[in-house]
Design an enzyme around this catalytic site. Structure first.
Site, PDB file in Angstrom:
ATOM      1  N   GLY A   1      -9.932   1.191   9.045  1.00 41.40           N
ATOM      2  CA  GLY A   1     -10.860   0.810  10.109  1.00 41.40           C
ATOM      3  C   GLY A   1     -12.233   0.358   9.660  1.00 41.40           C
TER       4      GLY A   1
ATOM      5  CB  CYS B   1       5.980   1.488   4.005  1.00 42.30           C
ATOM      6  SG  CYS B   1       6.332   0.396   5.386  1.00 42.30           S
TER       7      CYS B   1
END
Lengths: 254, 306
Positions: free
Chosen positions: B246, B130
């Site tokens: 994506g 992260c």
């Protein structure tokens, strides 16, 4: 946790679109299925070639036709301003909690700029229920005032229409003369913060509809989180799911 | 004709290859009004930490060209509340789920994995990447020695499917991926978000107004980066790779299969199209039926061979 079964993903045909002031557009669209909403709730409109949907307060709902007031601000709203009657849009809604009102209480409604949308809808609903209310709004100049809406009082910063000055200059005297039990407002952050402070000074409960950039618009991504003060502690709340309407005195204003 | 969409690669067992990515699908019930969550290959929960985390204070998201940047900061309810309040819904809903874990130290990851083991959770995904928290996470995913130590210690206490989510924000993703495999991971998922920054500048009344969001880029814009990473690591790994980045269409899914992914995760697209995950399962099934593929392995083989 109960999963709402109501359909939330809609397709709708544009039934009306017009520029209602120098800066504002009003768009109406009719979803295929039955649509229900409360004032203060919002819809999230898909703008092709954009990652994020755009959230808009519902400004009206009549005969299953939803009205949205918006300002052309960027490429997403530019797409919307270019829509034609008969075009199909994809939207999520109705989302968020909405305003709760009591028809037996006197309600002062305050809108600033494009923020007049949800309080205008709230006025219509309070009137349907037979409740006493007063809607006052503020704009920078008369060119911004939407022609399709009527208000009980208008203030413009340049004095070109109605009272001269910020709507905030008139909240105190409205409280004294109208004596509301509750205040509902929507507009820029600083306006809502100030209204909350004035309401607190007069010990009147106030509810605000907030605006924030959103990604999921259903409480998942935590992108639109604000801080609330609850029972002496600070907690997170998402504007999209826990709001957009909050008790003004619970918001940790920044 | 019944088609077999299942993925069966070691401990990675899925009824179909379409998963939803951590942080984009909540704990499942939020999306239940848009999709039949049980029909998905699985969902990866929002990252869970040992203690609840309030997340970041500043502006957390903004749209960018072809994507978005987020800086949520791992806001989550903490593992205790997750087990008590969210887990029963996942089990009751018959949802195949993978719990994403985020620790601030190796000890925390091990404790989290132990709690998952005790609660008979089948699969976890380690968030070692992260970009939005100051301590922890990213550093575990950028140093292969640290990662190896982390994964092997988690491996020692967790018997289920252990997935390591990789960051593209490294010099050699191959080294990190190999370290995860050597330490006993059952699969890797790639990619997490790409470090980025958005700054919007406006000139108003003689003053520049700046709005900055610094965080992780996701969405269509990162797909080529993700495909590149999946291609590089799937060539050198024996364990399966789950592709993320994506994905908005069945063609995107095929592209990831073509470069070696065994399954995929749908992330940012859930925000734009909340029903996309189930739609992709149906489209994949429809494609296989129409074109006579009996199993997903057969489809992948043909896709990679031609």
């Amino acid at each position: 946790m109960v999963v709402p079964k109501q359909k939330k993903l809609h397709k709708a045909k544009i039934t009306e679109i017009s520029q209602v002031s120098k800066t504002l557009y009003y768009i109406k669209f009719k979803p295929e299925s039955l649509f229900e909403s409360k004032p203060g709730q919002f819809v999230s409109i898909l703008c092709p070639n954009h990652t994020l949907r755009r959230p808009f307060s519902i400004a009206s709902l009549e005969n299953n036709e939803i009205g949205v007031l918006f300002k052309k601000k960027g490429s997403g709203t530019e797409y919307m301003a270019g829509l034609k009657i008969g075009d199909t849009i994809d939207f999520l809604g109705a989302l968020g909690n909405g305003f709760k009102f009591d028809k037996d209480k006197k309600s002062l409604l305050i809108g600033a700029g494009v923020g007049v949308a949800p309080v205008y809808y709230l006025k219509k609903e309070i009137e349907k229920a037979g409740g006493d209310n007063r809607l006052i709004v503020g704009f920078m100049t008369k060119d911004e005032v939407p022609s399709c809406m009527s208000f009980d009082e208008i203030a413009t910063n340049d004095g070109s229409l109605g009272l001269k000055g910020s709507i905030l200059d008139y909240v105190e005297q409205e409280i004294i003369s109208y004596k509301p039990d509750v205040i509902y407002s929507c507009g820029p952050h600083i306006v809502l913060k100030t209204i909350t402070e004035i309401a607190q000074r007069h010990s009147i409960s106030s509810f605000v509809a907030l605006e924030k950039v959103m990604a999921c618009s259903i409480g998942v991504c935590r992108g639109c989180v604000i801080k609330l003060k609850k029972n002496g502690t600070t907690v997170n709340a998402s504007v999209c799911q826990d709001g957009p309407v909050f008790r003004g005195d619970e918001v940790l204003w920044q | 004709m019944a088609v077999d969409l299942s993925v069966n690669k070691g401990k990675l067992k899925l009824k179909n290859p379409i998963l939803t990515a951590s942080g984009t699908f909540g704990y499942n019930f939020e999306y239940a009004r848009f999709v039949d969550v049980a029909s998905l290959g699985g969902i990866v929960t929002k990252a869970i930490s040992l203690e609840p985390r309030p997340g970041n204070d500043w502006q957390r998201i903004c749209e960018t060209y072809g994507g978005m940047i987020n800086s949520i900061g791992l806001e989550n309810v903490g593992v205790k509340k997750f087990i008590e309040e969210k887990l029963p819904f996942l089990i009751k809903g018959n949802v195949n789920f993978i719990v994403n874990l985020a620790g601030a130290s190796i000890d925390e990851y091990v404790k989290l994995a132990q709690i998952c083991e005790e609660n008979k959770i089948n699969a976890v995904e380690l968030n070692v990447s992260c970009p939005n928290v100051k301590s922890g996470c990213l550093e575990f995913g950028t140093d292969e020695k640290v990662l190896k130590s982390l994964v092997s210690q988690v491996r020692a206490v967790f018997s289920g499917c252990l997935i390591v989510k990789l960051t593209p924000n490294v010099t050699s993703v191959e080294k990190i991926a190999l370290a995860a495999q050597e330490a006993g991971a059952d699969a890797v998922s790639a990619i997490n978000t790409v470090k980025g920054l958005s700054i919007k500048v406006r000139y108003i009344n003689g003053k520049f107004q700046k709005e900055t969001v610094q965080g992780g880029l996701s969405g269509k814009a990162v797909k080529p980066i993700a495909l590149g990473v999946v291609n590089r690591i799937s060539k050198i790994l024996d364990i399966p790779v789950i592709g993320i980045g994506g994905i908005y269409s069945l063609e995107d899914v095929f592209e990831f299969f073509a470069v070696g992914a065994e399954a995929v995760q749908i992330g940012t697209a859930n925000f734009t199209h909340p029903d996309i995950s189930e739609r992709l399962v149906n489209e994949l099934k429809g494609f296989m039926e129409t074109n006579g593929f009996q199993s997903l392995d057969e489809l992948k083989e043909k896709l990679r061979g031609e």
